[in-house]
Motif scaffolding. Sequence first.
Motif, PDB file in Angstrom:
ATOM      1  N   GLU A  28       1.842   0.181 -10.218  1.00 36.95           N
ATOM      2  CA  GLU A  28       0.535   0.619 -10.723  1.00 36.95           C
ATOM      3  C   GLU A  28       0.325   2.107 -10.473  1.00 36.95           C
ATOM      4  O   GLU A  28      -0.319   2.795 -11.257  1.00 36.95           O
ATOM      5  N   ARG A  29       0.901   2.618  -9.386  1.00 38.28           N
ATOM      6  CA  ARG A  29       0.743   4.023  -9.040  1.00 38.28           C
ATOM      7  C   ARG A  29       1.635   4.940  -9.858  1.00 38.28           C
ATOM      8  O   ARG A  29       1.310   6.104 -10.061  1.00 38.28           O
ATOM      9  N   VAL A  30       2.779   4.420 -10.329  1.00 35.83           N
ATOM     10  CA  VAL A  30       3.790   5.321 -10.858  1.00 35.83           C
ATOM     11  C   VAL A  30       4.181   5.069 -12.308  1.00 35.83           C
ATOM     12  O   VAL A  30       4.671   5.973 -12.984  1.00 35.83           O
ATOM     13  N   THR A  45      -6.421  -4.958 -11.248  1.00 32.99           N
ATOM     14  CA  THR A  45      -5.192  -4.423 -10.684  1.00 32.99           C
ATOM     15  C   THR A  45      -4.028  -5.015 -11.458  1.00 32.99           C
ATOM     16  O   THR A  45      -4.184  -5.990 -12.210  1.00 32.99           O
ATOM     17  N   ILE A  63       6.763   6.302  -0.486  1.00 27.84           N
ATOM     18  CA  ILE A  63       6.075   7.477  -1.022  1.00 27.84           C
ATOM     19  C   ILE A  63       7.097   8.510  -1.504  1.00 27.84           C
ATOM     20  O   ILE A  63       6.957   9.104  -2.583  1.00 27.84           O
ATOM     21  N   ARG A  75       8.622   7.344  -4.724  1.00 23.10           N
ATOM     22  CA  ARG A  75       7.655   7.522  -5.809  1.00 23.10           C
ATOM     23  C   ARG A  75       7.666   8.968  -6.313  1.00 23.10           C
ATOM     24  O   ARG A  75       7.713   9.226  -7.523  1.00 23.10           O
ATOM     25  N   ASP A  76       7.661   9.917  -5.376  1.00 24.03           N
ATOM     26  CA  ASP A  76       7.683  11.328  -5.759  1.00 24.03           C
ATOM     27  C   ASP A  76       8.981  11.686  -6.470  1.00 24.03           C
ATOM     28  O   ASP A  76       8.989  12.460  -7.443  1.00 24.03           O
ATOM     29  N   GLY A 130       1.689  -3.222  -6.883  1.00 24.63           N
ATOM     30  CA  GLY A 130       0.802  -2.127  -6.513  1.00 24.63           C
ATOM     31  C   GLY A 130       1.496  -0.790  -6.608  1.00 24.63           C
ATOM     32  O   GLY A 130       0.888   0.219  -6.984  1.00 24.63           O
ATOM     33  N   GLU A 131       2.785  -0.748  -6.282  1.00 19.65           N
ATOM     34  CA  GLU A 131       3.535   0.490  -6.360  1.00 19.65           C
ATOM     35  C   GLU A 131       3.767   0.891  -7.814  1.00 19.65           C
ATOM     36  O   GLU A 131       3.646   2.063  -8.175  1.00 19.65           O
ATOM     37  N   ARG A 178       8.941  10.497 -10.089  1.00 19.50           N
ATOM     38  CA  ARG A 178       8.095  11.360 -10.920  1.00 19.50           C
ATOM     39  C   ARG A 178       8.817  12.662 -11.272  1.00 19.50           C
ATOM     40  O   ARG A 178       8.712  13.158 -12.394  1.00 19.50           O
TER      41      ARG A 178
END
Length: 306
Positions: free
Chosen positions: A200-202, A293, A173, A176-177, A197-198, A180
Motif C-alpha cells: 500500500e505504501r509503495v 486499506t 524501509i 522500499r526506498d 500494508g507495505e 522507488r
Amino acid sequence: MNTAISQSLAVETAGLSKHFGQRKAVDGLTMTIPAGTIAGFIGPNGAGKTTAIRLLLGLVRPTAGTATVLGRPTTDPSSYLRRVGALVEAPAFYPSLSGRTNLEVLARLAGFSHSRVDVVLERVELSDRARDRVATYSLGMKQRLGVAMALLPDPDLLILDEPANGLDPLGIIATRDLLRRVRDEGKTVFISSHLLGELERVADWLVMLHHGKALYDGPARAFLDQQSVLVVETGDAAQLDVLATVASAAGYTATVDHDSLTIAAPLDFSAELKRRASAAGVVDLTIRARETTFEERFMALLQGDH
C-alpha cells in the motif's frame, strides 16, 4: 509515483494458464503491467503467484495462453532475460564464500560487468559485510544479497518474490526506498508479497490473483477507491450485532470491533443501512466513512469471489 503511468507495457498476458494434472495453478490469467511502475502482485497462498512468475521467466511452459515480457514473447526467453533481474523464492548461495564472491561468481557465469558487484552491494547496504561468509549472514541479509543478485544485470524489469522476507523494520524501509529509486530510473518493479500494508505504501499498480485468475488489474489508488468502509457506532454496543446481521443480509461484509462496526460498503449504502436498522429497532446510530486499506479491500474481493 510517476505523474503519468507509461502506456508501454513491461508485462502482458492473455489467457495464460498452467495446469499440473487436474490442478489449475494459473487459469486464464490476463493482466498488464505498465512500464515504469512498481506493481504489486497479491493473492492468498496457492493463488498461483509464483507459478505465474515462473511462466514469465520461461522456467515452465504454459498449458495455454500467451505472454510478453518487455515486448518479447515468453516462447523466446533468450530475447529478454538479460534485461530481467529476478529473485524467486529463497535465494541460493555458496555459504562458505563471501557475499562479494557469490556475486562475482554469478557475474562471471552470466557475463555481467564485474563493476556491477560493488554497485549492487552498496545499493542493498551490504558493503560493510561483503567480505564475510554468507554462512554468517542473517535471514534478512541473505534476502538483501538475493536482491543484489537480481540487480546485477541492471535490469529493465526487476521481479521480486517476497523481497521483505526476514527483514527487520529498518530493512523493510530501506528496501522500499530502493524500489522507488529503481522505478524512478525508468525501470519496472514487479513484487509478489503478502505484506499488504507495505505494498500500500509503495505500489503504483496492482494485480490481485485468486484461483489463478486476476480479480483486479489496475492502478493501486483505484483499487482502494472502488469501495469505502463505513464505521458505525451506536448508543448501545449490544446493537452492533444486530447491525452486522442487517449489513450481511444486504450483501456486505461487517465486522464488530469493540464499540464499533465496520462495513465494507460504498458510502451510498448509509441511507439504506439507516432504513434497515430502523426496521430492526436500531435508531441511535452514527455512520462515518473512511478509506479502505489494501487488506480490507483484498478481503472484500476474496469473499465476493467465493
